[in-house]
Design a protein around this motif. Structure first.
Motif, mmCIF file in Angstrom:
data_model
loop_
_atom_site.group_PDB
_atom_site.id
_atom_site.type_symbol
_atom_site.label_atom_id
_atom_site.label_comp_id
_atom_site.label_asym_id
_atom_site.label_seq_id
_atom_site.Cartn_x
_atom_site.Cartn_y
_atom_site.Cartn_z
ATOM 1 N N PHE A 95 -9.014 110.523 70.148
ATOM 2 C CA PHE A 95 -9.776 109.700 69.209
ATOM 3 C C PHE A 95 -10.907 110.464 68.533
ATOM 4 O O PHE A 95 -11.602 109.909 67.685
ATOM 5 C CB PHE A 95 -10.375 108.503 69.959
ATOM 6 N N CYS A 96 -11.124 111.719 68.903
ATOM 7 C CA CYS A 96 -12.342 112.418 68.473
ATOM 8 C C CYS A 96 -12.422 112.559 66.952
ATOM 9 O O CYS A 96 -11.416 112.772 66.280
ATOM 10 C CB CYS A 96 -12.423 113.791 69.128
ATOM 11 N N THR A 97 -13.619 112.445 66.462
ATOM 12 C CA THR A 97 -13.859 112.550 65.023
ATOM 13 C C THR A 97 -15.098 113.396 64.771
ATOM 14 O O THR A 97 -15.935 113.572 65.651
ATOM 15 C CB THR A 97 -14.110 111.167 64.392
ATOM 16 N N THR A 98 -15.187 113.915 63.544
ATOM 17 C CA THR A 98 -16.428 114.532 63.113
ATOM 18 C C THR A 98 -16.841 113.836 61.820
ATOM 19 O O THR A 98 -16.167 112.912 61.363
ATOM 20 C CB THR A 98 -16.278 116.054 62.922
ATOM 21 N N THR A 99 -17.953 114.268 61.263
ATOM 22 C CA THR A 99 -18.436 113.626 60.044
ATOM 23 C C THR A 99 -18.650 114.677 58.966
ATOM 24 O O THR A 99 -18.874 115.851 59.255
ATOM 25 C CB THR A 99 -19.764 112.894 60.306
ATOM 26 N N ASP A 153 -11.141 115.037 64.468
ATOM 27 C CA ASP A 153 -11.558 116.366 64.878
ATOM 28 C C ASP A 153 -10.777 116.712 66.147
ATOM 29 O O ASP A 153 -10.115 115.852 66.721
ATOM 30 C CB ASP A 153 -13.070 116.387 65.142
ATOM 31 N N ASP A 169 -15.941 124.722 66.311
ATOM 32 C CA ASP A 169 -17.115 123.979 65.854
ATOM 33 C C ASP A 169 -17.358 122.700 66.650
ATOM 34 O O ASP A 169 -18.439 122.137 66.592
ATOM 35 C CB ASP A 169 -16.958 123.595 64.371
ATOM 36 N N PHE A 170 -16.323 122.258 67.357
ATOM 37 C CA PHE A 170 -16.418 120.969 68.044
ATOM 38 C C PHE A 170 -17.622 120.914 68.986
ATOM 39 O O PHE A 170 -18.324 119.908 69.057
ATOM 40 C CB PHE A 170 -15.131 120.702 68.825
ATOM 41 N N SER A 171 -17.840 121.995 69.709
ATOM 42 C CA SER A 171 -18.917 121.999 70.707
ATOM 43 C C SER A 171 -20.128 122.796 70.231
ATOM 44 O O SER A 171 -20.987 123.145 71.021
ATOM 45 C CB SER A 171 -18.400 122.589 72.027
ATOM 46 N N TYR A 172 -20.187 123.059 68.916
ATOM 47 C CA TYR A 172 -21.239 123.939 68.407
ATOM 48 C C TYR A 172 -22.637 123.347 68.632
ATOM 49 O O TYR A 172 -22.920 122.210 68.276
ATOM 50 C CB TYR A 172 -21.034 124.199 66.906
ATOM 51 N N ARG A 222 -18.024 125.773 74.192
ATOM 52 C CA ARG A 222 -16.710 126.167 74.708
ATOM 53 C C ARG A 222 -16.115 127.216 73.768
ATOM 54 O O ARG A 222 -15.394 126.886 72.830
ATOM 55 C CB ARG A 222 -15.801 124.941 74.832
ATOM 56 N N GLN A 253 -10.823 121.522 78.765
ATOM 57 C CA GLN A 253 -11.507 120.319 78.302
ATOM 58 C C GLN A 253 -10.489 119.247 77.909
ATOM 59 O O GLN A 253 -10.575 118.092 78.319
ATOM 60 C CB GLN A 253 -12.421 120.654 77.115
#
Lengths: 375, 268
Positions: free
Chosen positions: A281-285, A303, A309-312, A319, A328
């Protein structure tokens, strides 16, 4: 949702009438159809668009359509998409902001009139996936309003599995091949001496209401028994299985397993598994501005935890290694998902195996982790 | 709760260090629900984006303050805001320090660098109500004297012990030199009756919390504030996971009993 006990038999024309009845109710009917060499999910204008006579041949990293002689409509297995494409779309606008000459901001939530969906042919594993996303996106302290609106208006027609694929393992995740709850109608396709027909069970009052409007024959016990045994037979033909153990405990105790290095050497960290996963379900903006510079839009898009960049955080990603990112994903799916949302995050649909470009098999990885834990 | 940013206006702004500023914000219209120390807001810079920032002051006359270090696109845009400029806020989010559970206890407040900012509203509440707590200790560390935030205010807080230390002293520093954990020797607290609040860079949090536990403070009474990437703050984007913990929802303040095994695993 209780099984209302109402059953009926539909033929191909009856299925078409069902689509027509739902469309007449103002619903957008979405279901499987053949396009670009795959069974995809798309808007259907009638039952003719279903993949009649198409099956699928799956392996790790491999997906092929195959012709079937029996003309079955639901003999294919999970395709590259899942229903999250409609309930939790890839891109969604969150809000608009206008800045006036005085510098004041006016923020308006994005208003989208959600279509009233009817999903035709939801596999039991995908029914479970929808229930899991319900918990994640609409079951917590905060609610994803867009998701909740689309979801509460959706009419779900399950299609029980009688033809599992080689990458399927729903039985070992307890999510198939029978549809037990969470549907408005459930179909079981039968092709035998009695002909090509669909046994339909109503799982909700709305389901029963729609079923009443479709010309059908009454279901009989012979057909019900045949449907039951076809689904039971599917149970024994699963292509794969998770090890029969507490996966939450196994993954929870394996953060330093050597197997992570082994899988990291093969994983491309492309994120395909997260895109095809029906529960991810992960998303970014993203912030988008127009040329005037006085109008901005906030967008949400899918995302992947495989993206650097996910864990930036300032300074770099938390990670950085492929090992930590695969760990993860898999640990979240099978273990920490329970801590966060009180359920597993895996339904055994097999998509992550089929669509992995290097054929990484989640069941093989978990079996290897179990083996390592035993030794 | 509003799901979109609520407009706030910068009514005051000051430099904390060479790369860190504080914005004092007042609502343009309806305010957000009141913040508690340790909770955070998503602070929105028009046309750039949003970042999570803990509240660094909760003025009694309303509004809120955020202390921001310029480390990325959004924080740099926010650091460029001037008095009169508009920002957006969503919140309040997160668990907070839960100071109310520490009444009657000795307090050990340990900050590293800008980590003092989320602790500042907590310390202000404590020193305004000294009879509610036992001995109060404030321990502050920074890389250099120029990286100390609230440098003047630190000295005004009436505590049993206040210590300030820097790693790299420069020519004019007359105070302590070294890691903030060294100050624990000077702190006055009964480990069996103490609650600690720790915020700063992760290695500093780990070293400090371990030291406190080693001295006898119960791990669940060592509260640490952690940081991860956050996009939504509502538990839906998945970015702020630290193992089983969703830091926007279950944190950012969690007990070291939960944090320790998670912080021990590299790249979790």
């Amino acid at each position: 949702m209780p099984d209302t006990g109402q059953t009926a038999l539909l033929d191909r024309a009856g299925l078409d009438a069902l689509v027509a009845a739902l469309t007449a109710d103002g619903r957008t009917v979405v279901g499987p159809t053949v396009r670009d060499g795959a069974v995809v999910l798309a808007e259907l204008d009638g039952a003719d668009a279903l993949p009649w006579g198409w099956g699928t041949e799956l392996e790790a990293g491999r997906y092929r359509l195959v012709r079937r002689d029996d003309g079955a409509a639901f003999a294919h297995t999970s395709g590259p998409q899942s229903w999250k494409s409609f309930l939790h779309p890839q891109r969604e606008k969150l809000w608009d902001v206008d800045r006036d000459a005085a510098g004041e901001l006016t923020v308006c939530p994005a208003r989208n009139e959600p279509p009233s969906y009817a999903f035709l042919g939801v596999r039991p594993c995908d029914l479970r996936a929808i229930a899991i996303q319900d918990r994640v996106l609409a079951g917590g302290h905060f609610r994803d309003d867009g998701y909740a609106e689309r979801r509460s208006g959706a009419f779900l027609i399950a299609a029980e599995c009688t033809e599992p694929g080689a990458t399927c393992f729903c039985v070992s995740m307890g999510s198939g091949p029978a549809a037990e709850a969470g549907f408005d109608l459930a179909l079981t396709e039968l092709i035998d001496t009695g002909g090509h027909r669909f046994l339909v069970r109503a799982g909700s009052a709305e389901g029963a209401r729609i079923l009443d409007r479709v010309p059908s024959e009454k279901g009989d016990t012979t057909t019900s028994d045949a449907a039951r045994s076809a689904v039971d037979a599917a149970r024994d033909r699963m292509g794969r299985a998770m090890p029969p153990m507490d996966l939450r405990a196994l993954l929870g105790a394996s953060p330093e397993a050597e197997r992570w290095d082994d899988v990291a050497a093969r994983c491309l960290t492309c994120g395909n598994c997260t895109m095809v996963c029906p529960t991810c379900f992960c998303t970014t903006t993203e912030e988008v501005t127009d040329l005037t510079g006085d109008h901005a839009e906030r967008w949400q898009r899918w995302d992947s935890c495989f993206d650097l960049d996910f864990s930036y955080l300032h300074g770099g990603p938390v990670r950085a290694s492929a090992r930590s990112r695969y760990r993860q994903w898999l640990t979240h799916k099978l273990s920490t998902w329970h801590d966060q949302f009180d359920s597993t995050g895996c339904v055994g649909c097999g998509r992550c195996i089929t669509w992995c470009p290097v054929g990484i098999d989640i069941t093989e990885e978990v079996n290897a982790l179990a083996e390592e834990a035993r030794s | 709760m509003s799901t979109v940013p609520v407009p706030y206006r910068v009514i005051d702004r000051w430099d904390e260090t060479r790369d860190t500023i504080t914005l004092r914000l007042d609502p343009v219209g309806e305010p957000l629900a009141p913040f508690a120390p340790g909770r955070f807001a998503m602070v929105y810079a028009f046309g750039v984006g949003e970042i999570p920032v803990s509240v660094s002051s909760i003025p009694t006359d309303g509004g809120v303050a955020h202390t921001i270090r310029a480390v990325g696109a959004v924080s740099e845009a926010l650091c460029r805001k001037r008095v009169g400029d508009a920002v957006g806020l969503r919140g309040p989010f997160g668990t907070g320090w839960q100071l109310e559970t520490a009444r009657g206890q000795d307090l050990v407040v340990v900050a590293g660098g800008i980590g003092l900012a989320p602790l500042r509203p907590l310390i202000r509440r404590v020193v305004a109500d000294p009879r509610a707590y036992g001995r109060v200790n404030v321990l502050v560390g920074a890389r250099t004297p120029a990286d100390l935030v609230s440098r003047v205010e630190i000295r005004r807080w009436a505590t049993a012990y206040t210590g300030v230390t820097v790693d790299h002293p420069g020519a004019y520093w007359r105070g302590e030199i070294g890691l903030v954990t060294r100050l624990l020797d000077g702190a006055q607290f009964d480990p069996g009756q103490a609650t600690a609040f720790v915020c700063g860079p992760e290695p500093m949090i780990r070293a400090t919390a371990r030291d406190l536990v080693h001295r006898g403070v119960a791990a669940d009474r060592v509260r640490v504030s952690l940081e991860r990437n956050m996009r939504c703050a509502t538990g839906h984007c998945g970015h702020c996971q630290l193992g089983p913990v969703l830091l926007c929802r279950d944190g950012p303040v969690i007990g070291f009993d939960r944090a320790e095994p998670l912080m021990r695993t590299r790249e979790l």
